[in-house]
Design a protein around this motif. Structure first.
Motif, short mmCIF file in Angstrom:
data_model
loop_
_atom_site.label_atom_id
_atom_site.label_comp_id
_atom_site.label_asym_id
_atom_site.label_seq_id
_atom_site.Cartn_x
_atom_site.Cartn_y
_atom_site.Cartn_z
N ASP A 89 0.86 -1.19 0.00
CA ASP A 89 0.00 0.00 0.00
C ASP A 89 0.89 1.23 0.00
OD1 ASP A 89 -2.79 -1.08 0.42
OD2 ASP A 89 -1.75 -2.00 2.11
N VAL A 90 0.39 2.32 -0.58
CA VAL A 90 1.11 3.58 -0.54
C VAL A 90 0.67 4.36 0.70
CG1 VAL A 90 1.39 3.71 -3.04
CG2 VAL A 90 -0.59 4.79 -1.98
N ALA A 91 1.45 5.35 1.07
CA ALA A 91 1.10 6.21 2.20
C ALA A 91 -0.15 7.02 1.85
CB ALA A 91 2.26 7.15 2.52
N PRO A 92 -0.96 7.36 2.85
CA PRO A 92 -2.18 8.15 2.59
C PRO A 92 -1.90 9.47 1.85
CG PRO A 92 -2.18 7.32 4.84
CD PRO A 92 -0.84 6.99 4.26
N GLU A 93 -0.73 10.06 2.06
CA GLU A 93 -0.39 11.33 1.39
C GLU A 93 -0.31 11.15 -0.13
OE1 GLU A 93 2.01 10.02 3.83
OE2 GLU A 93 0.69 10.88 5.34
N VAL A 94 0.14 9.99 -0.57
CA VAL A 94 0.23 9.72 -2.00
C VAL A 94 -1.17 9.66 -2.60
CG1 VAL A 94 0.97 8.03 -3.74
CG2 VAL A 94 2.45 8.52 -1.78
N VAL A 95 -2.08 8.97 -1.92
CA VAL A 95 -3.47 8.88 -2.39
C VAL A 95 -4.10 10.27 -2.40
CG1 VAL A 95 -5.74 7.92 -1.92
CG2 VAL A 95 -3.72 6.50 -1.60
N THR A 96 -3.86 11.03 -1.36
CA THR A 96 -4.44 12.38 -1.26
C THR A 96 -3.97 13.26 -2.41
OG1 THR A 96 -4.57 12.20 1.14
CG2 THR A 96 -4.64 14.43 0.21
N GLU A 97 -2.66 13.23 -2.70
CA GLU A 97 -2.13 14.05 -3.79
C GLU A 97 -2.70 13.62 -5.13
OE1 GLU A 97 2.10 15.55 -5.71
OE2 GLU A 97 2.14 14.13 -4.03
N ALA A 98 -2.77 12.33 -5.38
CA ALA A 98 -3.32 11.84 -6.65
C ALA A 98 -4.82 12.14 -6.74
CB ALA A 98 -3.06 10.35 -6.79
N SER A 99 -5.53 12.04 -5.61
CA SER A 99 -6.97 12.34 -5.61
C SER A 99 -7.25 13.79 -5.94
CB SER A 99 -7.56 12.00 -4.24
OG SER A 99 -7.49 10.63 -3.98
N THR A 100 -6.35 14.66 -5.55
CA THR A 100 -6.49 16.08 -5.86
C THR A 100 -6.50 16.27 -7.37
OG1 THR A 100 -5.37 16.68 -3.83
CG2 THR A 100 -5.48 18.37 -5.53
N LYS A 101 -5.62 15.57 -8.06
CA LYS A 101 -5.58 15.66 -9.52
C LYS A 101 -6.86 15.06 -10.12
CE LYS A 101 -2.53 15.59 -13.24
NZ LYS A 101 -1.27 16.20 -13.31
N LEU A 102 -7.36 14.00 -9.51
CA LEU A 102 -8.60 13.38 -9.98
C LEU A 102 -9.75 14.37 -9.91
CD1 LEU A 102 -10.15 10.85 -10.91
CD2 LEU A 102 -10.42 10.25 -8.50
N SER A 103 -9.88 15.08 -8.81
CA SER A 103 -10.98 16.04 -8.68
C SER A 103 -10.76 17.26 -9.58
CB SER A 103 -11.18 16.46 -7.23
OG SER A 103 -9.99 16.90 -6.65
N ASP A 104 -9.50 17.58 -9.91
CA ASP A 104 -9.23 18.68 -10.84
C ASP A 104 -9.64 18.33 -12.26
OD1 ASP A 104 -8.16 20.13 -8.77
OD2 ASP A 104 -6.07 19.81 -9.35
N GLU A 105 -9.58 17.03 -12.61
CA GLU A 105 -9.90 16.61 -13.97
C GLU A 105 -11.39 16.48 -14.22
OE1 GLU A 105 -7.68 13.05 -14.74
OE2 GLU A 105 -5.77 14.11 -14.80
N LYS A 106 -12.20 16.48 -13.17
CA LYS A 106 -13.65 16.33 -13.34
C LYS A 106 -14.28 17.61 -13.79
CE LYS A 106 -14.49 12.46 -10.36
NZ LYS A 106 -15.17 11.94 -9.23
#
Length: 106
Positions: A89-106
């Motif tokens: 598993d990756v650290a929660p910070e990695v998921v948070t950073e990638a999720s930010t890009k996900l919400s930017d692309e919507k």
């Protein structure tokens, strides 16, 4: 249909391990990264547990799951199949950073 299986689509970010063995987002020359989509295939090994889990693509690239969605069996061919789930598993910070890009692309 005996060959039917549950299909999940994943949005993931390619990751690599740093010198300490921790997963970091794999970045391009501009220090940017892209999110991609994969799905569970008929021959996918392992089990999906949670967001943040790492899997291998068919090209042996490691990818951290940022989001997952159910997909109808008929629509599975719209997405590239992945190879196997890892127990990493990756650290929660990695998921948070990638999720930010996900919400930017919507």
């Amino acid at each position: 249909m005996a060959d039917k299986y549950d299909v999940l689509r994943f949005i993931g970010v390619p990751v690599e391990q740093d010198s300490s063995g921790n997963y970091q987002i794999k970045r391009d020359a501009n220090h940017d990264f892209k999110l991609h989509e994969w799905r569970i295939g008929k021959h996918t090994k392992g089990k999906y547990r949670q967001v943040g889990q790492v899997f291998l693509t068919e090209n042996q690239m490691r990818v951290a799951i940022v989001a997952s969605f159910k997909v109808s069996f008929k629509k599975r061919h719209q997405y590239t199949p992945m190879a196997r789930f890892l127990s990493d598993d990756v650290a929660p910070e990695v998921v948070t950073e990638a999720s930010t890009k996900l919400s930017d692309e919507k």
